[in-house]
Enzyme design. Structure first.
Site, short mmCIF file in Angstrom:
data_model
loop_
_atom_site.label_atom_id
_atom_site.label_comp_id
_atom_site.label_asym_id
_atom_site.label_seq_id
_atom_site.Cartn_x
_atom_site.Cartn_y
_atom_site.Cartn_z
N GLU A 41 0.88 -1.17 0.00
CA GLU A 41 0.00 0.00 0.00
C GLU A 41 0.91 1.22 0.00
O GLU A 41 1.55 1.53 1.00
CB GLU A 41 -0.90 0.00 1.23
CG GLU A 41 -1.78 1.24 1.35
CD GLU A 41 -2.46 1.35 2.71
OE1 GLU A 41 -2.59 2.48 3.21
OE2 GLU A 41 -2.83 0.30 3.28
N ARG A 45 1.22 10.26 0.45
CA ARG A 45 1.71 11.33 1.32
C ARG A 45 2.95 12.01 0.76
O ARG A 45 3.51 12.90 1.38
CB ARG A 45 2.01 10.78 2.73
CG ARG A 45 0.77 10.46 3.52
CD ARG A 45 1.11 10.06 4.94
NE ARG A 45 1.56 8.68 5.03
CZ ARG A 45 2.23 8.18 6.06
NH1 ARG A 45 2.55 8.96 7.07
NH2 ARG A 45 2.58 6.91 6.07
N THR A 69 -3.83 6.44 1.90
CA THR A 69 -4.00 7.87 2.23
C THR A 69 -4.61 8.62 1.04
O THR A 69 -4.20 9.74 0.71
CB THR A 69 -2.67 8.52 2.67
OG1 THR A 69 -1.89 7.59 3.42
CG2 THR A 69 -2.94 9.73 3.55
N LYS A 129 -11.20 -0.63 6.49
CA LYS A 129 -9.99 -0.48 7.28
C LYS A 129 -10.41 -0.10 8.70
O LYS A 129 -11.41 0.61 8.89
CB LYS A 129 -9.14 0.62 6.65
CG LYS A 129 -7.85 0.96 7.37
CD LYS A 129 -7.14 2.07 6.58
CE LYS A 129 -5.83 2.48 7.25
NZ LYS A 129 -5.12 3.51 6.46
#
Length: 318
Positions: A41, A45, A69, A129
């Site tokens: 993953e 960012r 993210t 999640k």
């Protein structure tokens, strides 16, 4: 469950990686795959995220690479265009989730409360999640939330490490765990790919928990088997447990009444999660298996096609 999420479930661990330099993506992917986790993953960012995903998916097309993210539709588009197979977000933004569903892209938004779960159900999701896992109540909270929402499954991330990994994975509603302990940022930035490969391999071994269950010894007759098992029991002070096909001296030596599988016998290896072990050994190590031995609708044991040192080898679910 979606095919990509099924693949993630069979892998069991999703390395969560932050890549500052796109050129680090290729050696990182190599280290993860060599260590036994063909999955990542890549968090959005940094400015290098999309290019890193593209490099990984281009060079390792069988690797399950997703984007983390992800906060909006624009990032979804950038991730999918780069080759991301799934989307992960820290929270549940209905607009972003709906956009992923419209694009037919698997998405696991972050949740930490029953209200979040109800939103996810309303949106038609089967897996969410749970983030930040440890800080939000950990496994105890997942179990509490799973009780009323019986069809929801979870992918906890945040505070997961080698010490608590199997605690989470033992709960059947957890499909996989996300974590970064095998891919710390300082090692990525320092280019220590051998160390990352080692940590990845250790994570896989921790998850699978391989250990010797027993050794099986072939015999030509029941009389020969009885003689062997009684001698072993006498020497090592173990009880004899008689079965239909043979007998055990204690728990780690089985003497068969006939010539069973293997030239000399068989070796049984226990594992925490047999389906994940099969997937790892088949896809990462290239092992080939016979048809599984079922217990109800679950795999109870499965033999390798090869013999090793004259012994057949099979995995056994703990």
């Amino acid at each position: 469950m979606n095919a990509v999420l099924e693949q993630i479930s069979k892998i069991g661990i999703v390395p969560v990686v932050k890549i500052d330099r796109a050129e680090d993506a290729l050696p990182l992917a190599k280290a993860l795959c060599a260590g036994g986790l063909p999955c990542a993953e890549v968090t959005f960012r940094t400015d290098a995220a999309a290019e890193a995903i593209k490099i990984m998916t281009t060079n390792f097309p069988d690797m399950c690479v997703g984007a983390g993210t992800v906060l909006n539709a624009e990032q979804v588009d950038a991730a999918v265009e780069a080759g991301a197979k799934f989307i992960v977000s820290p929270g549940l933004n209905p607009r972003t989730v709906k956009y992923c569903i419209e694009k037919n892209v698997p998405v696991t938004p972050g949740t930490s409360s029953p209200s979040d779960i109800e939103q996810a159900i309303e949106l038609g999701l089967e897996v969410v999640k749970f983030f930040p896992a440890e800080q939000s109540g950990g496994l105890a909270k997942i179990k509490a939330m799973a009780a009323p929402y019986v069809n929801m499954k979870f992918m906890p991330t945040g505070g997961i490490n080698a010490k608590n990994l199997t605690d989470y994975l033992d709960f059947k509603k957890v499909i996989a765990c996300g974590g970064s302990w095998m891919v710390p940022g300082d090692l990525i930035n320092a280019g220590q790919w051998d160390k990352i490969e080692q940590l990845t391999r250790e994570a896989v071994q921790t998850m699978l928990g391989f250990e010797l269950a027993h050794i099986g010894i072939n015999s030509e007759s029941k009389e020969e088997a009885d003689k062997s098992v009684n001698r072993l029991a006498f020497l090592f002070g173990t009880p004899v447990k008689t079965g239909s096909g043979g007998s055990f001296a204690g728990t780690i030596v089985e003497v068969l009444n006939t010539h069973g599988r293997g030239t000399h016998g068989h070796i049984a290896i226990r594992t925490n999660y047999i389906e994940r072990a099969i997937n790892y050994m088949r896809t990462v190590l290239g092992a080939e298996f016979e048809e599984p031995i079922m217990k109800g609708d679950k795999i109870n044991a499965i033999y390798l096609k090869e013999e090793i040192g004259g012994f057949a080898v099979h995995l056994l679910q703990k």
